[in-house]
Design an enzyme around this catalytic site. Structure first.
Site, mmCIF file in Angstrom:
data_model
loop_
_atom_site.group_PDB
_atom_site.id
_atom_site.type_symbol
_atom_site.label_atom_id
_atom_site.label_comp_id
_atom_site.label_asym_id
_atom_site.label_seq_id
_atom_site.Cartn_x
_atom_site.Cartn_y
_atom_site.Cartn_z
ATOM 1 N N ASP A 85 7.008 -0.740 9.541
ATOM 2 C CA ASP A 85 7.706 -0.378 8.301
ATOM 3 C C ASP A 85 7.482 1.089 7.962
ATOM 4 O O ASP A 85 6.545 1.727 8.433
ATOM 5 C CB ASP A 85 7.234 -1.255 7.138
ATOM 6 C CG ASP A 85 5.750 -1.065 6.809
ATOM 7 O OD1 ASP A 85 4.940 -1.027 7.761
ATOM 8 O OD2 ASP A 85 5.412 -0.949 5.619
ATOM 9 N N ASP A 146 5.458 8.059 10.282
ATOM 10 C CA ASP A 146 4.464 7.081 9.818
ATOM 11 C C ASP A 146 5.150 5.720 9.799
ATOM 12 O O ASP A 146 5.847 5.395 8.861
ATOM 13 C CB ASP A 146 3.982 7.488 8.421
ATOM 14 C CG ASP A 146 3.060 6.469 7.782
ATOM 15 O OD1 ASP A 146 2.704 5.495 8.440
ATOM 16 O OD2 ASP A 146 2.716 6.668 6.601
ATOM 17 N N GLU A 180 2.822 -2.576 6.215
ATOM 18 C CA GLU A 180 1.544 -1.867 6.003
ATOM 19 C C GLU A 180 1.599 -1.026 4.735
ATOM 20 O O GLU A 180 0.635 -0.926 3.991
ATOM 21 C CB GLU A 180 1.238 -0.974 7.216
ATOM 22 C CG GLU A 180 -0.176 -0.383 7.221
ATOM 23 C CD GLU A 180 -0.323 0.922 6.448
ATOM 24 O OE1 GLU A 180 -1.479 1.290 6.151
ATOM 25 O OE2 GLU A 180 0.691 1.569 6.125
ATOM 26 N N GLU A 181 2.757 -0.438 4.498
ATOM 27 C CA GLU A 181 2.891 0.516 3.387
ATOM 28 C C GLU A 181 2.849 -0.153 2.018
ATOM 29 O O GLU A 181 2.730 0.519 1.003
ATOM 30 C CB GLU A 181 4.212 1.298 3.513
ATOM 31 C CG GLU A 181 4.351 2.094 4.802
ATOM 32 C CD GLU A 181 3.419 3.299 4.866
ATOM 33 O OE1 GLU A 181 2.646 3.511 3.918
ATOM 34 O OE2 GLU A 181 3.473 4.010 5.883
HETATM 35 ZN ZN LIG Z 1 1.130 4.340 8.093
#
Ligand SMILES: [Zn+2]
Length: 418
Positions: A85, A146, A180-181
């Site tokens: 994600d 990221d 994760e975010e």
């Molecule tokens: Zn990350």
């Protein structure tokens, strides 16, 4: 140009164009369905690469892959975990990545039409990348380096391991996870299916950096009960909860706030306050790397609430504390070889390893406490979560080299696991 340049570049550009932004986690399964587009892309790609053992857990949106050891190597399996994600902070829809070759150190025009410029003086880290090739945004979205810069490196690692059977490595497990975010903490990662007792997450900025510490973290809520009386007749009777809230805020150490702390310094952070005469509610978070320091901070908050009760009567203030995550360093320190091998691998590739405590939580921290010790290796992106995010192609190439060196080190150092 090294042998991985084209591979990581092509992958990063392709992944960046796939919208996989996460949202609010509401229940089981990924927070957004678009993350599945990234999962199916990776699943298909692993298949194309010839990985025979792949599994896509569609309901959890997790992709697993296993690469068997090279002939004659019997070492302990190692896993690499990356997240699919991208952050919800700015748009991740319609990302138009582009490549600036041989960056000259000046300002970068991201978008001619909209006049969006990335100024060198506002982004001092750009200086480190003079002469390198940068993947950038068009200034209207994030890039998603990221954590797609990490995925590009890991997929290229898989390709190398599969096409060069002579390269010595033990069994390698890969997992690609959602959310994760937004605090997903890789909850639905099936450790048995992952098939490794040790892992590394790949996330974070600056190539060659790694993390084996996170905060000990808690959230706290303070409820303050006042006594509301008509203001005309309030003398001697009213207790204004708003005033008590302000008193409480002034009890907190003035300099122990996020904006005044760095490195291994902890803090208190007031997230929100709502108040009326009758009732005030304060939400805050507490962070400290040190176990004792963390306990002392929680105790201090308790004593502040007690002080309000002493001043205004029992029941005036009630504090509730919820633990969020603990410092993974507490557990990782029992497995020093994990960071030892990582440092050696980074050094093997000509970089000076830099260990920086993570001033936040990671999936790896949660996994470490679930029984999968899991330090973090940087993914090499910069300016994450914003429109000025970029990824130096050379950083991704370096990460492929570091991962290969790490696999080789694991294969050689089997005595750690006997
Ligand atoms: Zn990350």
């Amino acid at each position: 140009m090294s042998r991985f340049y084209d591979a990581v570049k092509e992958r990063m550009l392709r992944y960046a164009r796939i919208d996989s932004q996460s949202g609010t986690v509401t229940g089981p399964g990924p927070s957004t369905m678009c993350q599945k587009d990234m999962a199916t892309e990776l699943f298909a790609e692993l298949k194309r690469l010839g990985v025979s053992d792949i599994f896509y857990d569609e309901s959890a949106c997790v992709v697993y892959a296993h690469i068997p050891a090279s002939p004659g190597v019997t070492s302990e399996p190692v896993a690499f975990i990356t997240h699919m994600d991208t952050a919800p902070d700015v748009s991740g829809h319609g990302v138009h990545p582009w490549v600036l070759e041989a960056y000259d150190g000046g300002d970068i025009l991201l978008n001619r039409e909209k006049g969006i410029m990335m100024k060198a003086e506002e982004h001092p880290m750009l200086k480190q990348y003079v002469g390198q090739d940068l993947i950038l945004t068009d200034g209207t979205t994030l890039l998603g380096g990221d954590d797609k810069a990490a995925i590009a490196a890991v997929m290229t690692l898989a390709e190398v391991l599969l096409t060069q059977p002579d390269f010595p490595h033990g069994p390698v497990s890969l997992a690609f996870t959602p959310d994760e975010e937004v605090g997903g903490l890789a909850r639905e990662l099936d450790l048995e299916r992952l098939g490794a007792r040790f892992a590394y997450t790949l996330d974070g900025d600056h190539v060659g950096w790694y993390q084996d510490q996170t905060f000990n973290a808690a959230a706290a809520a303070l409820d303050i009960h006042g006594i509301s009386v008509h203001t005309g007749t309030a003398k001697g009777l009213m207790v204004n909860a708003s005033d008590l809230a302000v008193e409480f805020l002034y009890m907190l150490p003035l300099k122990e706030k996020p904006q005044f702390t760095s490195g291994v310094e902890g803090f208190y952070h007031v997230c929100s306050i709502s108040s009326s005469c009758e009732h005030a509610h304060i939400e805050l978070i507490i962070r400290d790397f040190d176990e004792d320091g963390y306990a002392a901070r929680l105790e201090f908050l308790g004593s502040c609430a007690e002080e309000l009760n002493r001043r205004y009567g029992q029941g005036s203030a009630a504090l509730t504390v919820t633990e969020q995550y603990l410092n993974m360093g507490q557990i990782l320190s029992r497995y020093p070889f994990l960071t030892d091998l990582l440092q050696r691998a980074i050094t093997d590739c000509g970089l000076e390893p830099v260990c920086e405590p993570f001033r936040g939580g990671t999936d790896g921290a949660a996994l470490t406490f679930r029984g999968l010790p899991c330090p973090n290796l940087s993914a090499g992106y910069e300016n994450a979560h914003g429109r000025f995010e970029f990824v130096p192609i050379q950083s991704m190439e370096k990460n492929v080299e570091i991962l290969l060196a790490l696999c080789r080190r694991w294969a050689e150092r089997d005595e750690y696991f006997k």
